[in-house]
Design a protein around this motif. Structure first.
Motif, PDB file in Angstrom:
ATOM      1  N   TRP A 141       0.836  -1.202   0.000  1.00  0.00           N
ATOM      2  CA  TRP A 141       0.000   0.000   0.000  1.00  0.00           C
ATOM      3  C   TRP A 141       0.867   1.246   0.000  1.00  0.00           C
ATOM      4  O   TRP A 141       0.642   2.198  -0.770  1.00  0.00           O
ATOM      5  CB  TRP A 141      -0.906  -0.021   1.225  1.00  0.00           C
ATOM      6  CG  TRP A 141      -1.857   1.141   1.327  1.00  0.00           C
ATOM      7  CD1 TRP A 141      -1.563   2.414   1.740  1.00  0.00           C
ATOM      8  CD2 TRP A 141      -3.256   1.139   1.002  1.00  0.00           C
ATOM      9  NE1 TRP A 141      -2.691   3.206   1.707  1.00  0.00           N
ATOM     10  CE2 TRP A 141      -3.736   2.448   1.265  1.00  0.00           C
ATOM     11  CE3 TRP A 141      -4.141   0.169   0.557  1.00  0.00           C
ATOM     12  CZ2 TRP A 141      -5.074   2.799   1.080  1.00  0.00           C
ATOM     13  CZ3 TRP A 141      -5.468   0.515   0.369  1.00  0.00           C
ATOM     14  CH2 TRP A 141      -5.929   1.807   0.609  1.00  0.00           C
ATOM     15  N   THR A 187       1.853   2.410 -14.529  1.00  0.00           N
ATOM     16  CA  THR A 187       2.497   3.290 -13.565  1.00  0.00           C
ATOM     17  C   THR A 187       3.611   2.561 -12.817  1.00  0.00           C
ATOM     18  O   THR A 187       4.693   3.117 -12.585  1.00  0.00           O
ATOM     19  CB  THR A 187       1.459   3.819 -12.554  1.00  0.00           C
ATOM     20  OG1 THR A 187       0.428   4.520 -13.264  1.00  0.00           O
ATOM     21  CG2 THR A 187       2.099   4.746 -11.542  1.00  0.00           C
ATOM     22  N   THR A 188       3.351   1.316 -12.449  1.00  0.00           N
ATOM     23  CA  THR A 188       4.367   0.528 -11.754  1.00  0.00           C
ATOM     24  C   THR A 188       5.577   0.281 -12.652  1.00  0.00           C
ATOM     25  O   THR A 188       6.727   0.428 -12.224  1.00  0.00           O
ATOM     26  CB  THR A 188       3.777  -0.822 -11.303  1.00  0.00           C
ATOM     27  OG1 THR A 188       2.684  -0.592 -10.408  1.00  0.00           O
ATOM     28  CG2 THR A 188       4.829  -1.670 -10.586  1.00  0.00           C
ATOM     29  N   SER A 245      -1.990  -0.872  -9.085  1.00  0.00           N
ATOM     30  CA  SER A 245      -0.577  -1.072  -8.737  1.00  0.00           C
ATOM     31  C   SER A 245      -0.444  -1.849  -7.436  1.00  0.00           C
ATOM     32  O   SER A 245       0.489  -2.643  -7.269  1.00  0.00           O
ATOM     33  CB  SER A 245       0.127   0.280  -8.590  1.00  0.00           C
ATOM     34  OG  SER A 245       0.131   0.990  -9.801  1.00  0.00           O
ATOM     35  N   ALA A 266       2.320   1.865  -3.359  1.00  0.00           N
ATOM     36  CA  ALA A 266       1.371   2.259  -4.412  1.00  0.00           C
ATOM     37  C   ALA A 266       0.783   3.647  -4.190  1.00  0.00           C
ATOM     38  O   ALA A 266       0.383   4.316  -5.149  1.00  0.00           O
ATOM     39  CB  ALA A 266       0.245   1.232  -4.506  1.00  0.00           C
ATOM     40  N   ALA A 267       0.701   4.090  -2.924  1.00  0.00           N
ATOM     41  CA  ALA A 267       0.033   5.359  -2.607  1.00  0.00           C
ATOM     42  C   ALA A 267       0.943   6.532  -2.931  1.00  0.00           C
ATOM     43  O   ALA A 267       1.718   6.989  -2.093  1.00  0.00           O
ATOM     44  CB  ALA A 267      -0.373   5.382  -1.134  1.00  0.00           C
ATOM     45  N   LYS A 268       0.839   7.035  -4.136  1.00  0.00           N
ATOM     46  CA  LYS A 268       1.703   8.123  -4.582  1.00  0.00           C
ATOM     47  C   LYS A 268       1.142   9.511  -4.250  1.00  0.00           C
ATOM     48  O   LYS A 268       1.891  10.445  -3.995  1.00  0.00           O
ATOM     49  CB  LYS A 268       1.913   8.030  -6.101  1.00  0.00           C
ATOM     50  CG  LYS A 268       2.504   6.704  -6.580  1.00  0.00           C
ATOM     51  CD  LYS A 268       3.885   6.449  -6.016  1.00  0.00           C
ATOM     52  CE  LYS A 268       4.488   5.175  -6.586  1.00  0.00           C
ATOM     53  NZ  LYS A 268       5.808   4.866  -5.980  1.00  0.00           N
ATOM     54  N   THR A 269      -0.189   9.655  -4.286  1.00  0.00           N
ATOM     55  CA  THR A 269      -0.792  10.979  -4.086  1.00  0.00           C
ATOM     56  C   THR A 269      -1.190  11.224  -2.634  1.00  0.00           C
ATOM     57  O   THR A 269      -1.134  12.359  -2.167  1.00  0.00           O
ATOM     58  CB  THR A 269      -2.029  11.138  -4.987  1.00  0.00           C
ATOM     59  OG1 THR A 269      -2.932  10.047  -4.741  1.00  0.00           O
ATOM     60  CG2 THR A 269      -1.628  11.113  -6.449  1.00  0.00           C
ATOM     61  N   LEU A 277      -6.094   5.304  -2.072  1.00  0.00           N
ATOM     62  CA  LEU A 277      -5.639   4.883  -3.393  1.00  0.00           C
ATOM     63  C   LEU A 277      -6.703   5.232  -4.422  1.00  0.00           C
ATOM     64  O   LEU A 277      -7.896   4.974  -4.200  1.00  0.00           O
ATOM     65  CB  LEU A 277      -5.388   3.373  -3.442  1.00  0.00           C
ATOM     66  CG  LEU A 277      -4.315   2.785  -2.518  1.00  0.00           C
ATOM     67  CD1 LEU A 277      -4.215   1.280  -2.727  1.00  0.00           C
ATOM     68  CD2 LEU A 277      -2.968   3.447  -2.737  1.00  0.00           C
ATOM     69  N   SER A 305       0.043  -2.739 -14.111  1.00  0.00           N
ATOM     70  CA  SER A 305      -0.018  -1.286 -14.028  1.00  0.00           C
ATOM     71  C   SER A 305       1.127  -0.636 -14.794  1.00  0.00           C
ATOM     72  O   SER A 305       2.301  -0.887 -14.510  1.00  0.00           O
ATOM     73  CB  SER A 305       0.037  -0.848 -12.559  1.00  0.00           C
ATOM     74  OG  SER A 305       0.195   0.549 -12.453  1.00  0.00           O
ATOM     75  N   ASP A 323      -6.039   3.689 -10.428  1.00  0.00           N
ATOM     76  CA  ASP A 323      -4.786   3.191 -10.985  1.00  0.00           C
ATOM     77  C   ASP A 323      -3.824   2.760  -9.887  1.00  0.00           C
ATOM     78  O   ASP A 323      -3.113   1.754 -10.025  1.00  0.00           O
ATOM     79  CB  ASP A 323      -4.130   4.267 -11.860  1.00  0.00           C
ATOM     80  CG  ASP A 323      -2.909   3.727 -12.592  1.00  0.00           C
ATOM     81  OD1 ASP A 323      -3.069   2.769 -13.379  1.00  0.00           O
ATOM     82  OD2 ASP A 323      -1.793   4.239 -12.372  1.00  0.00           O
ATOM     83  N   GLU A 324      -3.791   3.504  -8.770  1.00  0.00           N
ATOM     84  CA  GLU A 324      -2.939   3.106  -7.645  1.00  0.00           C
ATOM     85  C   GLU A 324      -3.420   1.791  -7.044  1.00  0.00           C
ATOM     86  O   GLU A 324      -2.602   0.969  -6.602  1.00  0.00           O
ATOM     87  CB  GLU A 324      -2.933   4.209  -6.588  1.00  0.00           C
ATOM     88  CG  GLU A 324      -2.202   5.471  -7.030  1.00  0.00           C
ATOM     89  CD  GLU A 324      -2.399   6.630  -6.074  1.00  0.00           C
ATOM     90  OE1 GLU A 324      -1.575   7.564  -6.087  1.00  0.00           O
ATOM     91  OE2 GLU A 324      -3.409   6.617  -5.323  1.00  0.00           O
TER      92      GLU A 324
END
Length: 341
Positions: free
Chosen positions: A191, A218-219, A209, A194-197, A202, A216, A205-206
């Motif tokens: 988690w 993004t990954t 991931s 994956a939690a970019k923002t 999430l 993904s 898209d997250e």
């Protein structure tokens, strides 16, 4: 009239008949050679292409292929995992599906094509599942984001803890079994990755991931950026062979012997043959849909299991390596992917 003239000619001149017979015989031989030569050339090509790829390849599967992580020799002793009767039955049922031409043997091409189809099936299924699961978990409130609390509540219910609410239970989970605790710890780590923002939520898209990093983009983009950030010593947004060779073997999906690793770089990763890997080439190679990965896995399975060295697998050879096949993408595509990523 024409047939009568030939008959009279043959009666008068027997030598003509001999010559005619010789011409017919030569024509037949020539046609036979022309029709058989392509098969001979194809056989020679297949033979040469198989012998060109005899260097050891080790795939980072959940079942170790050798006793030493540093060793890349597929001939090393294998740690065999126990296989039960149901698993053997499963392999027997799948074998006819692998053997697409029905000759009672599985070739590297048949094995590769099966793996490609299983990878495609898995990735498409992951995308479908992601949307439905995200929607089902995003309930309190339904705001287009899944919180850790929402996910954790769903996870506990999925594992039979219907009476436990995430807000009023001990985060150390004394009531849960060890395997469930380990899965929660793994989920927390995934988690955070994956939690970019927002670390507590999430987006769609997250969440993909988090649940299926192999699906993904993004990954994959993040992995490419990480490789460039760590090993691009001259900061030109590309990796030369000297820079690429610094990447530890255990960080790669496929571990080659040193000699084969540069060959892979030159022939299959560096697509435009300019001696450097840009981000697009790195992304293309990391992409699970790249058929090169399926070929390498098929090649490795053949090397490990082909005891009579005829470059194809009988059912008995596959059953003798049942634990290896059960841990590969041939059977367990999802677990294999998640261990890699």
């Amino acid at each position: 009239m024409r047939s009568h003239s030939w008959t009279r000619l043959l009666k008068r001149k027997p030598l003509v008949g001999i010559v005619l017979a010789f011409v017919i015989f030569s024509a037949v031989v020539t046609v036979f050679r022309l029709s058989s030569s392509p098969r001979i050339e194809v056989a020679k090509y297949l033979s040469s292409s198989q012998t060109r790829s005899t260097s050891a390849v080790e795939l980072s599967w959940p079942v170790p292929l050798s006793q030493s992580k540093e060793s890349s020799a597929v001939s090393a002793p294998l740690k065999r995992a126990p296989v039960d009767d149901e698993q053997i039955k499963k392999l027997r049922m799948i074998y006819p599906l692998l053997d697409t031409n029905g000759d009672a043997y599985v070739s590297i091409d048949e094995l590769r094509n099966w793996i490609i189809s299983k990878v495609k099936e898995h990735l498409q299924g992951a995308l479908r599942e992601n949307i439905f699961l995200f929607t089902a978990i995003d309930m309190n409130p339904r705001n287009g984001h899944v919180s850790w609390t929402e996910y954790h509540s769903w996870f506990l219910k999925k594992n039979g803890n219907n009476d436990t609410k995430p807000g009023d239970h001990d985060e150390m989970h004394p009531e849960l079994g060890r395997s469930i605790k380990e899965k929660i710890a793994w989920d927390k780590a995934a988690w955070s990755e994956a939690a970019k923002t927002d670390p507590d939520f999430l987006n769609l898209d997250e969440f993909l991931s988090f649940r299926h990093p192999e699906s993904s983009h993004t990954t994959l983009l993040g992995k490419a950026d990480d490789l460039l950030g760590e090993y691009d010593k001259d900061a030109d947004e590309t990796l030369t062979w000297e820079e690429y060779s610094l990447i530890p073997a255990e960080s790669l999906l496929v571990r080659y012997s040193d000699k084969k690793r540069q060959e892979e770089f030159n022939n299959f990763i560096d697509r435009n043959r300019d001696g450097k890997l840009d981000k697009r080439e790195i992304l293309s190679y990391l992409d699970p849909r790249n058929p090169r990965h399926a070929h390498l896995e098929a090649e490795s399975l053949i090397q490990i299991s082909d005891t009579n060295k005829d470059q194809q697998l009988s059912m008995n050879e596959i059953l003798a390596s049942a634990d290896i096949f059960l841990a590969s993408k041939v059977i367990d595509t999802e677990t294999n992917f998640h261990d890699e990523f």
